[in-house]
Design a protein around this motif. Structure first.
Motif, PDB file in Angstrom:
ATOM      1  N   SER A  60      71.223  10.216  66.153  1.00  0.00           N
ATOM      2  CA  SER A  60      71.942  10.779  65.018  1.00  0.00           C
ATOM      3  C   SER A  60      71.507  10.063  63.757  1.00  0.00           C
ATOM      4  O   SER A  60      71.467   8.836  63.704  1.00  0.00           O
ATOM      5  CB  SER A  60      73.449  10.615  65.219  1.00  0.00           C
ATOM      6  OG  SER A  60      74.136  11.072  64.075  1.00  0.00           O
ATOM      7  N   ARG A  66      75.866  15.016  62.698  1.00  0.00           N
ATOM      8  CA  ARG A  66      75.459  16.227  61.998  1.00  0.00           C
ATOM      9  C   ARG A  66      73.965  16.500  62.130  1.00  0.00           C
ATOM     10  O   ARG A  66      73.541  17.641  62.254  1.00  0.00           O
ATOM     11  CB  ARG A  66      75.799  16.121  60.508  1.00  0.00           C
ATOM     12  CG  ARG A  66      77.269  16.201  60.186  1.00  0.00           C
ATOM     13  CD  ARG A  66      77.470  16.133  58.675  1.00  0.00           C
ATOM     14  NE  ARG A  66      78.892  16.143  58.330  1.00  0.00           N
ATOM     15  CZ  ARG A  66      79.607  17.247  58.199  1.00  0.00           C
ATOM     16  NH1 ARG A  66      79.047  18.421  58.386  1.00  0.00           N
ATOM     17  NH2 ARG A  66      80.887  17.184  57.885  1.00  0.00           N
ATOM     18  N   VAL A  67      73.167  15.453  62.062  1.00  0.00           N
ATOM     19  CA  VAL A  67      71.714  15.604  62.070  1.00  0.00           C
ATOM     20  C   VAL A  67      71.110  14.664  63.102  1.00  0.00           C
ATOM     21  O   VAL A  67      71.476  13.493  63.173  1.00  0.00           O
ATOM     22  CB  VAL A  67      71.111  15.287  60.680  1.00  0.00           C
ATOM     23  CG1 VAL A  67      69.586  15.305  60.734  1.00  0.00           C
ATOM     24  CG2 VAL A  67      71.605  16.295  59.648  1.00  0.00           C
ATOM     25  N   ARG A  69      67.344  13.305  64.918  1.00  0.00           N
ATOM     26  CA  ARG A  69      65.910  13.211  64.675  1.00  0.00           C
ATOM     27  C   ARG A  69      65.236  12.592  65.891  1.00  0.00           C
ATOM     28  O   ARG A  69      65.780  11.689  66.529  1.00  0.00           O
ATOM     29  CB  ARG A  69      65.634  12.355  63.438  1.00  0.00           C
ATOM     30  CG  ARG A  69      64.168  12.134  63.176  1.00  0.00           C
ATOM     31  CD  ARG A  69      63.952  11.325  61.905  1.00  0.00           C
ATOM     32  NE  ARG A  69      62.641  10.696  61.925  1.00  0.00           N
ATOM     33  CZ  ARG A  69      62.222   9.810  61.037  1.00  0.00           C
ATOM     34  NH1 ARG A  69      63.018   9.433  60.063  1.00  0.00           N
ATOM     35  NH2 ARG A  69      61.020   9.284  61.131  1.00  0.00           N
ATOM     36  N   VAL A  93      75.800  19.649  67.755  1.00  0.00           N
ATOM     37  CA  VAL A  93      75.740  20.111  66.365  1.00  0.00           C
ATOM     38  C   VAL A  93      76.801  21.174  66.122  1.00  0.00           C
ATOM     39  O   VAL A  93      77.425  21.674  67.055  1.00  0.00           O
ATOM     40  CB  VAL A  93      74.335  20.678  66.039  1.00  0.00           C
ATOM     41  CG1 VAL A  93      73.259  19.624  66.221  1.00  0.00           C
ATOM     42  CG2 VAL A  93      74.037  21.909  66.881  1.00  0.00           C
ATOM     43  N   ARG A  94      76.985  21.538  64.869  1.00  0.00           N
ATOM     44  CA  ARG A  94      77.958  22.564  64.492  1.00  0.00           C
ATOM     45  C   ARG A  94      77.264  23.926  64.476  1.00  0.00           C
ATOM     46  O   ARG A  94      76.504  24.230  63.554  1.00  0.00           O
ATOM     47  CB  ARG A  94      78.553  22.221  63.128  1.00  0.00           C
ATOM     48  CG  ARG A  94      79.464  20.986  63.151  1.00  0.00           C
ATOM     49  CD  ARG A  94      79.610  20.392  61.757  1.00  0.00           C
ATOM     50  NE  ARG A  94      80.615  19.339  61.718  1.00  0.00           N
ATOM     51  CZ  ARG A  94      80.430  18.103  62.172  1.00  0.00           C
ATOM     52  NH1 ARG A  94      79.275  17.752  62.710  1.00  0.00           N
ATOM     53  NH2 ARG A  94      81.408  17.207  62.101  1.00  0.00           N
ATOM     54  N   HIS A  97      71.679  25.414  67.284  1.00  0.00           N
ATOM     55  CA  HIS A  97      70.721  24.395  66.869  1.00  0.00           C
ATOM     56  C   HIS A  97      69.659  24.964  65.937  1.00  0.00           C
ATOM     57  O   HIS A  97      69.083  26.023  66.201  1.00  0.00           O
ATOM     58  CB  HIS A  97      70.053  23.769  68.099  1.00  0.00           C
ATOM     59  CG  HIS A  97      71.001  22.985  68.949  1.00  0.00           C
ATOM     60  ND1 HIS A  97      71.884  23.581  69.806  1.00  0.00           N
ATOM     61  CD2 HIS A  97      71.209  21.653  69.041  1.00  0.00           C
ATOM     62  CE1 HIS A  97      72.609  22.654  70.418  1.00  0.00           C
ATOM     63  NE2 HIS A  97      72.218  21.468  69.973  1.00  0.00           N
ATOM     64  N   THR A 110      69.827  20.153  63.354  1.00  0.00           N
ATOM     65  CA  THR A 110      71.215  20.241  62.914  1.00  0.00           C
ATOM     66  C   THR A 110      71.763  21.581  63.389  1.00  0.00           C
ATOM     67  O   THR A 110      71.142  22.251  64.224  1.00  0.00           O
ATOM     68  CB  THR A 110      71.336  20.079  61.377  1.00  0.00           C
ATOM     69  OG1 THR A 110      72.716  19.925  61.037  1.00  0.00           O
ATOM     70  CG2 THR A 110      70.756  21.275  60.637  1.00  0.00           C
ATOM     71  N   ASP A 114      76.505  24.242  59.572  1.00  0.00           N
ATOM     72  CA  ASP A 114      76.732  22.928  58.970  1.00  0.00           C
ATOM     73  C   ASP A 114      75.983  22.825  57.637  1.00  0.00           C
ATOM     74  O   ASP A 114      74.841  22.355  57.598  1.00  0.00           O
ATOM     75  CB  ASP A 114      76.269  21.828  59.925  1.00  0.00           C
ATOM     76  CG  ASP A 114      76.684  20.444  59.480  1.00  0.00           C
ATOM     77  OD1 ASP A 114      77.084  20.280  58.322  1.00  0.00           O
ATOM     78  OD2 ASP A 114      76.602  19.512  60.315  1.00  0.00           O
ATOM     79  N   GLY A 117      74.674  19.369  56.945  1.00  0.00           N
ATOM     80  CA  GLY A 117      73.554  19.022  57.814  1.00  0.00           C
ATOM     81  C   GLY A 117      72.268  19.691  57.361  1.00  0.00           C
ATOM     82  O   GLY A 117      71.192  19.075  57.362  1.00  0.00           O
ATOM     83  N   LEU A 118      72.369  20.949  56.951  1.00  0.00           N
ATOM     84  CA  LEU A 118      71.191  21.666  56.459  1.00  0.00           C
ATOM     85  C   LEU A 118      70.665  21.015  55.179  1.00  0.00           C
ATOM     86  O   LEU A 118      69.455  20.914  54.972  1.00  0.00           O
ATOM     87  CB  LEU A 118      71.545  23.137  56.193  1.00  0.00           C
ATOM     88  CG  LEU A 118      71.851  23.968  57.442  1.00  0.00           C
ATOM     89  CD1 LEU A 118      72.442  25.318  57.041  1.00  0.00           C
ATOM     90  CD2 LEU A 118      70.597  24.182  58.287  1.00  0.00           C
ATOM     91  N   ILE A 121      68.685  17.740  56.242  1.00  0.00           N
ATOM     92  CA  ILE A 121      67.330  17.904  56.786  1.00  0.00           C
ATOM     93  C   ILE A 121      66.373  18.443  55.724  1.00  0.00           C
ATOM     94  O   ILE A 121      65.180  18.125  55.739  1.00  0.00           O
ATOM     95  CB  ILE A 121      67.298  18.779  58.068  1.00  0.00           C
ATOM     96  CG1 ILE A 121      67.672  20.234  57.780  1.00  0.00           C
ATOM     97  CG2 ILE A 121      68.187  18.207  59.153  1.00  0.00           C
ATOM     98  CD1 ILE A 121      67.401  21.149  58.975  1.00  0.00           C
TER      99      ILE A 121
END
Length: 212
Positions: A60, A66-67, A69, A93-94, A97, A110, A114, A117-118, A121
């Motif tokens: 995370s 939220r994100v 990697r 994630v919300r 994916h 993300t 969200d 989250g968007l 990224i």
């Protein structure tokens, strides 16, 4: 025929096969396949088997998960987009994916529900897209059959930012194709090679509203 061996994926990506050596990755060409004398189906299966043996490390990158990697740092982070669905289903994630692969060493995940989250990224991808090895600025959403291109619903400021990054990606790729076409025309003028005109991207908000 010495072209790279590969296949298109999710409209904006290409899956290539490489011979991984200690010093570098050598892209497999049609000439290599002929020289090896190994059926293509066997090469594909071996590559997939080797790839799935690589360790996956999704961490995370922000509060509340939220994100996420990929942190393998083995130059195959972006390629992990091809991992089986369960590898992503475990990431809480919300919504559905969503992924970005702005660079070979970067895979960002993300949820499509969200906005924050968007935004994260998108901001992280911006700096990687400046690298000469950058891939592209497109987003992809997970479906039952794999990843597909996705046009995100973003906050107004993020929307402008995203569209600008996509335009930059397309302009870069077009310029590369133009150079390739011109090289081919010079090497073999007797053969037909399409002429590619120059592409000029004007700054947004230009008063005379010129476009190209």
């Amino acid at each position: 025929n010495s072209g790279f061996v590969g296949s298109d994926y999710a409209e904006h990506l290409t899956i290539c096969f490489v011979h991984d050596t200690p010093g570098t990755k050598l892209y497999l060409t049609a000439s290599d396949v002929d020289k090896w004398g190994v059926p293509m189906a066997e090469i594909v299966e071996t590559a997939r088997s080797n790839f799935e043996k690589l360790k996956s490390d999704f961490r995370s990158a922000f509060k509340d998960g939220r994100v996420f990697r990929s942190f393998a740092d083995d130059t195959y982070d972006a390629t992990r987009l091809l991992l089986p669905a369960p590898c992503f289903e475990q990431l809480p994630v919300r919504g559905t994916h969503v992924a970005m692969v702005p660079h070979p060493n970067i895979l960002l995940i993300t949820g499509d529900q969200d906005p924050e989250g968007l935004h994260i990224i998108l901001e992280d991808a911006k700096r990687w897209l400046k690298d000469p090895s950058a891939i592209n600025a497109f987003m992809y959403r997970r479906t039952e059959t794999g990843w597909e291109p996705w046009n995100p619903e973003l906050q107004p400021a993020d929307r402008v930012e995203y569209e600008g990054l996509v335009r930059d990606t397309l302009a870069r790729d077009y310029a590369r194709q133009q150079r390739l076409q011109e090289t081919l025309r010079q090497k073999s003028p007797e053969d037909y090679h399409p002429f590619a005109a120059s592409y000029i991207k004007f700054p947004p908000g230009r008063s005379d509203a010129l476009q190209t």
